[in-house]
Write a protein that holds these residues in place. Structure first.
Motif, PDB file in Angstrom:
ATOM      1  N   THR A 154      -5.773   1.525  -2.116  1.00  0.00           N
ATOM      2  CA  THR A 154      -4.614   0.705  -2.494  1.00  0.00           C
ATOM      3  C   THR A 154      -4.874  -0.041  -3.795  1.00  0.00           C
ATOM      4  O   THR A 154      -3.992  -0.134  -4.668  1.00  0.00           O
ATOM      5  CB  THR A 154      -4.289  -0.296  -1.367  1.00  0.00           C
ATOM      6  N   TRP A 182      -9.084   2.081   3.021  1.00  0.00           N
ATOM      7  CA  TRP A 182      -7.648   1.884   2.784  1.00  0.00           C
ATOM      8  C   TRP A 182      -7.429   0.866   1.667  1.00  0.00           C
ATOM      9  O   TRP A 182      -6.622   1.085   0.753  1.00  0.00           O
ATOM     10  CB  TRP A 182      -6.995   1.424   4.090  1.00  0.00           C
ATOM     11  N   TYR A 183      -8.154  -0.225   1.724  1.00  0.00           N
ATOM     12  CA  TYR A 183      -8.029  -1.257   0.697  1.00  0.00           C
ATOM     13  C   TYR A 183      -8.433  -0.727  -0.678  1.00  0.00           C
ATOM     14  O   TYR A 183      -7.766  -1.004  -1.684  1.00  0.00           O
ATOM     15  CB  TYR A 183      -8.900  -2.459   1.079  1.00  0.00           C
ATOM     16  N   THR A 198       2.645   1.691  -3.527  1.00  0.00           N
ATOM     17  CA  THR A 198       1.756   2.069  -4.628  1.00  0.00           C
ATOM     18  C   THR A 198       1.135   3.447  -4.404  1.00  0.00           C
ATOM     19  O   THR A 198       0.953   4.213  -5.365  1.00  0.00           O
ATOM     20  CB  THR A 198       0.645   1.017  -4.795  1.00  0.00           C
ATOM     21  N   LEU A 199       0.806   3.777  -3.172  1.00  0.00           N
ATOM     22  CA  LEU A 199       0.254   5.110  -2.907  1.00  0.00           C
ATOM     23  C   LEU A 199       1.296   6.196  -3.162  1.00  0.00           C
ATOM     24  O   LEU A 199       0.951   7.306  -3.610  1.00  0.00           O
ATOM     25  CB  LEU A 199      -0.267   5.188  -1.467  1.00  0.00           C
ATOM     26  N   SER A 216       0.827  -1.202   0.000  1.00  0.00           N
ATOM     27  CA  SER A 216       0.000   0.000   0.000  1.00  0.00           C
ATOM     28  C   SER A 216       0.866   1.259   0.000  1.00  0.00           C
ATOM     29  O   SER A 216       0.619   2.211  -0.764  1.00  0.00           O
ATOM     30  CB  SER A 216      -0.928   0.000   1.214  1.00  0.00           C
ATOM     31  N   ILE A 243      -2.642   0.419  -7.227  1.00  0.00           N
ATOM     32  CA  ILE A 243      -1.909  -0.661  -7.897  1.00  0.00           C
ATOM     33  C   ILE A 243      -2.100  -0.570  -9.408  1.00  0.00           C
ATOM     34  O   ILE A 243      -1.130  -0.663 -10.191  1.00  0.00           O
ATOM     35  CB  ILE A 243      -2.379  -2.031  -7.376  1.00  0.00           C
ATOM     36  N   VAL A 300      -3.267  -8.289  -2.157  1.00  0.00           N
ATOM     37  CA  VAL A 300      -3.977  -7.346  -1.297  1.00  0.00           C
ATOM     38  C   VAL A 300      -5.427  -7.796  -1.074  1.00  0.00           C
ATOM     39  O   VAL A 300      -6.011  -7.543  -0.006  1.00  0.00           O
ATOM     40  CB  VAL A 300      -3.935  -5.908  -1.870  1.00  0.00           C
TER      41      VAL A 300
END
Length: 558
Positions: free
Chosen positions: A270, A266-267, A122-123, A119, A274, A308
């Protein structure tokens, strides 16, 4: 009646040569029960001729205190509270070793750290090129992968999931009697409406699949109608306990729901990051500036998404099951201790939470891992089925639907075992596999499995969660249809985004509703541990149970 009175007098007048000896029943051993010789044959015959249910005679001599019953705990120690200062840890003691299934707990921690690393990476890459992906619904130059438009969509999905899940939970509290009917009708109506809408839009594959779901939902609901009164009694008892002063069921549900929404957000971010960071652009499309270092590939995107998503499933399952174990400790305390002089142990909620996050952390992680793997397979089938439906391949769509149903049945079986195993783990800290085996065998021997099969509370809560998931999936479909993001030309990402929206809505609502399901399941498990407690310490609940489900007098082996 005369025969019963004579039998009771006979019991109370007999000496007890086995005082202090272990009580043997149904293959279980427990300390504190006392054995008595059977009454004479003519008294036994008189008892058997009674047509109306009569409470069994008190198996303790009058001179002994009432509260000496102890559930069969397979070596664990149970100490009935003698005052209101006795804690949950003192009442339900754990024998050594206290920490079980440590490998699963350590693996979950490692998976979470991996999720954080992916996370963060990628963020960071997403933030460097956020202008390329747009600052709102429109305006992004990205025409090959998810972008800021998708993040805003997931934000709305989270809002819908949170709002409807909390309203659904409050409905169970305010309209307990009507809750089962309301859920069944809404689930059937939503399935029919979804099928009609897809057929109207000429999405024949998806329309036919959801039409099959609708028919199945209607048939199930009609077959459940005779069992609704029993489910209502169990649900009412669960909500009555939730309103008690010493428990915090509603607070646990709210906090758990907020945590699940935060993690889902959050997921979601993320997931989008990605695609933005590592998806190579298509030939003829605008080049992806994040791929200037040649680090992008479709295989890398697929691998990260799979990881993820698996981590997301496992972490959310752990959150849900930790809430479950916490509430199971609360309801176990009510069942065994509400009738004792000390009542429900002090700090039952916090004590059960502390145990779930320390001694039982590994066991809960183990059980959650099994469900996470099965859910990953079901998610893959769902995406494949929707992709086939979008392409108009009806045969492929139906085949993936059937495969998904098979995986769903496997998931139901594992979840069914987990629910009751976690109740055992919550109170006595057993390892996961041992708790699952012991609890299942005990419930079979006591006859509780018949009650479980006839109770609709679990399916009703699942139907409610699916209803919220339907709304989230429908919202994502409408959003993509009316905003027309450039990356979704030809509805390339529609099945994927709908599947993840469905997942978010389902998981969030299930976490909100976990306290209700945990309460019902724990009452069943507690009745398997010691059914006599329901008769002696909770007579009003037992009487209502007998009124709507007379068979309970035969299925429970007291």
């Amino acid at each position: 009646m005369a025969h019963q009175g004579q039998a009771a007098d006979y019991y109370n007048s007999q000496p007890n040569p086995a005082a202090g000896a272990p009580y043997q029943q149904q293959g279980y051993q427990q300390q504190g029960y006392q054995q008595y010789p059977p009454p004479p044959a003519h008294l036994q015959q008189g008892q058997q001729q009674q047509q109306q249910y009569q409470a069994p005679p008190q198996p303790y001599p009058p001179q002994e205190p009432k509260y000496t019953h102890q559930p069969p705990t397979y070596g664990a120690s149970f100490v009935p509270p003698q005052d209101d200062k006795q804690s949950f840890q003192d009442t339900f003691k754990i024998q050594k070793p206290k920490f079980n299934d440590l490998w699963a707990g350590l693996l979950l921690i490692a998976t979470f750290c991996g999720f954080v690393a992916v996370s963060g990476l990628t963020l960071y890459r997403y933030s460097k090129y956020h202008t390329f992906n747009g600052g709102g619904i429109y305006g992004g130059a990205n025409d090959f992968s998810l972008d800021t438009n998708t993040i805003i969509l997931f934000a709305f999905v989270l809002c819908v999931a949170f709002a409807f899940s909390w309203v659904y939970f409050l409905s169970a509290r305010a309209f307990t009697k009507q809750f089962v009917w309301l859920t069944g009708i809404l689930n059937c109506a939503s399935a029919v409406a979804t099928a009609v809408y897809y057929l109207y839009r000429r999405l024949w594959g998806a329309g036919i699949v959801f039409a099959i779901f609708a028919v199945f939902a209607i048939i199930c609901f009609i077959s459940w109608i005779p069992r609704i009164p029993f489910a209502v009694v169990m649900l009412q008892q669960t909500m009555d306990v939730a309103r008690m002063r010493r428990v915090h069921v509603f607070l646990v549900s709210l906090v758990g729901g907020l945590i699940s929404v935060a993690f889902a957000a959050w997921y979601s971010v993320t997931l989008v990051a990605i695609y933005v960071s590592y998806m190579p652009s298509n030939p003829g499309s605008t080049p992806n500036p994040a791929c200037a270092d040649a680090s992008c590939s479709s295989a890398k995107v697929i691998g990260m998404v799979v990881f993820v998503t698996f981590a997301g499933y496992w972490i959310t399952e752990w959150i849900k099951n930790t809430i479950y174990a916490t509430i199971a400790g609360v309801y176990g305390s009510w069942y065994f201790c509400a009738g004792t002089p000390g009542g429900i142990p002090s700090g039952a909620t916090s004590g059960a939470l502390r145990r779930a996050t320390t001694y039982s952390f590994g066991s809960i992680s183990f059980g959650s891992l099994v469900v996470a793997i099965i859910n990953m397979l079901r998610q893959a089938c769902s995406i494949a089925q929707q992709q086939e439906a979008s392409d108009g391949n009806i045969v492929g769509s139906i085949m993936f639907c059937i495969l998904g149903c098979i995986i769903g049945c496997l998931n139901w079986l594992v979840t069914f075992i987990n629910r009751y195993a976690f109740s055992h783990i919550a109170l006595y800290g057993k390892p996961y596999i041992a708790a699952a085996k012991d609890t299942w065998h005990m419930m079979k021997d006591r006859g509780i499995d018949a009650l479980v099969n006839d109770c609709l509370v679990g399916p009703v809560l699942t139907m409610g969660s699916v209803f919220v998931a339907y709304l989230c999936a429908l919202l994502s479909y409408l959003w993509l249809e009316y905003t027309h993001p450039a990356y979704n030309d030809g509805r390339t990402f529609t099945p994927v985004i709908m599947a993840f929206s469905f997942l978010i809505g389902l998981q969030v609502c299930q976490i909100f509703m976990t306290p209700i399901g945990a309460g019902v399941d724990t009452v069943f498990v507690a009745m398997a541990w010691d059914p006599q407690v329901a008769i002696t310490d909770h007579p009003e609940f037992w009487d209502r149970l007998v009124q709507v489900y007379p068979h309970v007098q035969q299925v429970i082996h007291v």
